[in-house]
Design a protein around this motif. Structure first.
Motif, PDB file in Angstrom:
ATOM      1  N   THR A   1       0.836  -1.204   0.000  1.00  0.00           N
ATOM      2  CA  THR A   1       0.000   0.000   0.000  1.00  0.00           C
ATOM      3  C   THR A   1       0.866   1.246   0.000  1.00  0.00           C
ATOM      4  OG1 THR A   1      -1.725  -1.183   1.232  1.00  0.00           O
ATOM      5  CG2 THR A   1      -1.837   1.219   1.227  1.00  0.00           C
TER       6      THR A   1
ATOM      7  N   VAL B   1       2.309   1.696  -3.475  1.00  0.00           N
ATOM      8  CA  VAL B   1       1.285   2.209  -4.400  1.00  0.00           C
ATOM      9  C   VAL B   1       1.003   3.679  -4.102  1.00  0.00           C
ATOM     10  CG1 VAL B   1      -1.137   2.006  -5.096  1.00  0.00           C
ATOM     11  CG2 VAL B   1       0.244  -0.048  -4.797  1.00  0.00           C
TER      12      VAL B   1
ATOM     13  N   ILE C   1      -5.551   2.806  -6.460  1.00  0.00           N
ATOM     14  CA  ILE C   1      -5.555   1.972  -7.661  1.00  0.00           C
ATOM     15  C   ILE C   1      -6.628   2.445  -8.638  1.00  0.00           C
ATOM     16  CG2 ILE C   1      -6.068  -0.349  -8.514  1.00  0.00           C
ATOM     17  CD1 ILE C   1      -4.655  -1.464  -6.077  1.00  0.00           C
ATOM     18  N   ILE C   2      -7.770   2.894  -8.102  1.00  0.00           N
ATOM     19  CA  ILE C   2      -8.866   3.334  -8.969  1.00  0.00           C
ATOM     20  C   ILE C   2      -8.572   4.693  -9.600  1.00  0.00           C
ATOM     21  CG2 ILE C   2     -11.278   4.061  -9.006  1.00  0.00           C
ATOM     22  CD1 ILE C   2     -11.845   1.963  -6.855  1.00  0.00           C
TER      23      ILE C   2
ATOM     24  N   ARG D   1      -5.666   6.859  -9.004  1.00  0.00           N
ATOM     25  CA  ARG D   1      -4.299   7.303  -9.279  1.00  0.00           C
ATOM     26  C   ARG D   1      -3.352   6.111  -9.223  1.00  0.00           C
ATOM     27  NH1 ARG D   1      -2.058  12.118 -11.359  1.00  0.00           N
ATOM     28  NH2 ARG D   1       0.057  12.352 -10.547  1.00  0.00           N
ATOM     29  N   PRO D   2      -3.455   5.182 -10.174  1.00  0.00           N
ATOM     30  CA  PRO D   2      -2.632   3.965 -10.113  1.00  0.00           C
ATOM     31  C   PRO D   2      -1.141   4.238 -10.163  1.00  0.00           C
ATOM     32  CG  PRO D   2      -3.746   4.153 -12.236  1.00  0.00           C
ATOM     33  CD  PRO D   2      -4.344   5.189 -11.345  1.00  0.00           C
TER      34      PRO D   2
END
Length: 347
Positions: A269, A272, A331-332, A334-335
């Protein structure tokens, strides 16, 4: 840094400042804890982000490598060096254990890369991903063993370990104290991160790593040994995970075979959040996740003037939801992470 990154950092900073004025000593105490935990997350997250930056592989076995190295370090201190408490020579043995564990982690990771991942480098992306999950299960099954090579190992239950660093703390005020072990974590983590940054940015091997990440085929044409560079990256990632494992045991005083799953996801996390493949982003993402976790555990993530309904969603029981909610949102929306500029996909 994009507008979203600045906005998220601004909101987090604003919330922290408001909470600080409401409960200053409690917030400072939680920030100290968050910085210590975030340092460990950053070390693990760097392993994820470095490997992805070179071979575009999410190495889900990385968290379990951290677990394996934490057990190795604990066994080395207790069974080999017979250290069961804080002594005048504890520093020496901890330093030796840290170095040996980093070599162990680097060796294991490089071996896995050589035997499992290298042959799948040009395969469809799903193949190495499934292989990484399989390696993760192998590491967990090694961690669950009660004895290995005649040594007392870990077992299926959480195993209590002795802290060889001092359990004392530096009392700043009546409500603020800084544990000695937290100072050690930060004091070890910062030089390791600076050393790694120097290796990547200032050395010939680091330039080769960056070239390989940019264009693997062109790097080979320029005479770079791509296989060696990729193996080197896996070794650095394994060494950093091992350092985090040794420090984790000193902070939490336990090892468990499933610790890598949770810590690995938290570190992922963080990677990411900062942008997978971005070294500075992984470090800042790890620290941010550590601070968010600490503030949420202490129920000061949201100011007191916020509606009670929202404030009831904070606290230790909601921490995992908050952190993995951040993962899903990133992820949705701002990947590439809050620190990554938009990049066109290489074809």
């Amino acid at each position: 840094m994009g507008i979203l990154g600045l906005s998220l950092l601004g909101l987090a900073l604003l919330s922290t400042i408001i909470s600080f004025f409401e409960q200053p000593q409690k917030v400072i105490q939680l920030l100290v804890i968050g910085l210590s935990n975030g340092s460990l997350y950053a070390l693990i997250a760097l392993g994820y982000t470095m490997v992805y930056g070179i071979v575009e592989l999410i190495n889900f076995a990385h968290g379990d490598l951290f677990m394996l190295c934490s057990v190795f370090g604990a066994v080395m201190l207790e069974s080999w060096f017979h250290q069961h408490g804080a002594t005048s020579t504890a520093w020496i043995f901890l330093g030796i254990t840290l170095v040996c564990s980093m070599l162990f982690g680097a060796g294991v990771n490089m071996t896995v890369e050589r035997l499992a991942y290298r042959r799948l480098r040009n395969a469809p992306k799903l193949a190495p991903l499934i292989t990484a999950v399989g390696v993760s299960f192998i590491f967990q099954n090694i961690g669950i063993l009660k004895t290995i090579f005649g040594l007392d190992w870990n077992g299926s239950a959480p195993r209590s370990r002795k802290r060889i660093l001092s359990s004392g703390s530096w009392k700043v005020t009546d409500q603020i104290s800084i544990r000695f072990v937290d100072l050690v974590v930060v004091a070890v983590t910062i030089p390791l991160l600076l050393l790694m940054t120097w290796l990547v940015q200032r050395t010939r091997t680091g330039r080769a790593m960056r070239a390989t990440a940019q264009d693997r085929d062109a790097s080979q044409l320029m005479g770079i040994n791509v296989n060696r560079i990729i193996s080197y990256v896996f070794g650095i990632g394994g060494a950093l995970a091992a350092a985090a494992g040794v420090l984790f045991v000193q902070v939490n005083q336990q090892t468990r075979y499933d610790a890598g799953f949770r810590l690995g996801l938290i570190a992922f996390t963080a990677a990411v959040l900062g942008g997978v493949g971005n070294l500075l982003g992984a470090v800042i993402g790890g620290v941010l996740i550590g601070v968010i976790q600490a503030l949420n555990d202490g129920k000061v993530l949201l100011p007191t003037f916020m509606p009670q309904f929202y404030r009831d969603l904070t606290g230790q029981k909601w921490t995992q939801t908050v952190m993995f909610g951040i993962l899903i949102l990133m992820i949705i929306f701002r990947p590439g992470g809050i620190f990554a500029a938009h990049q066109q996909e290489k074809v």
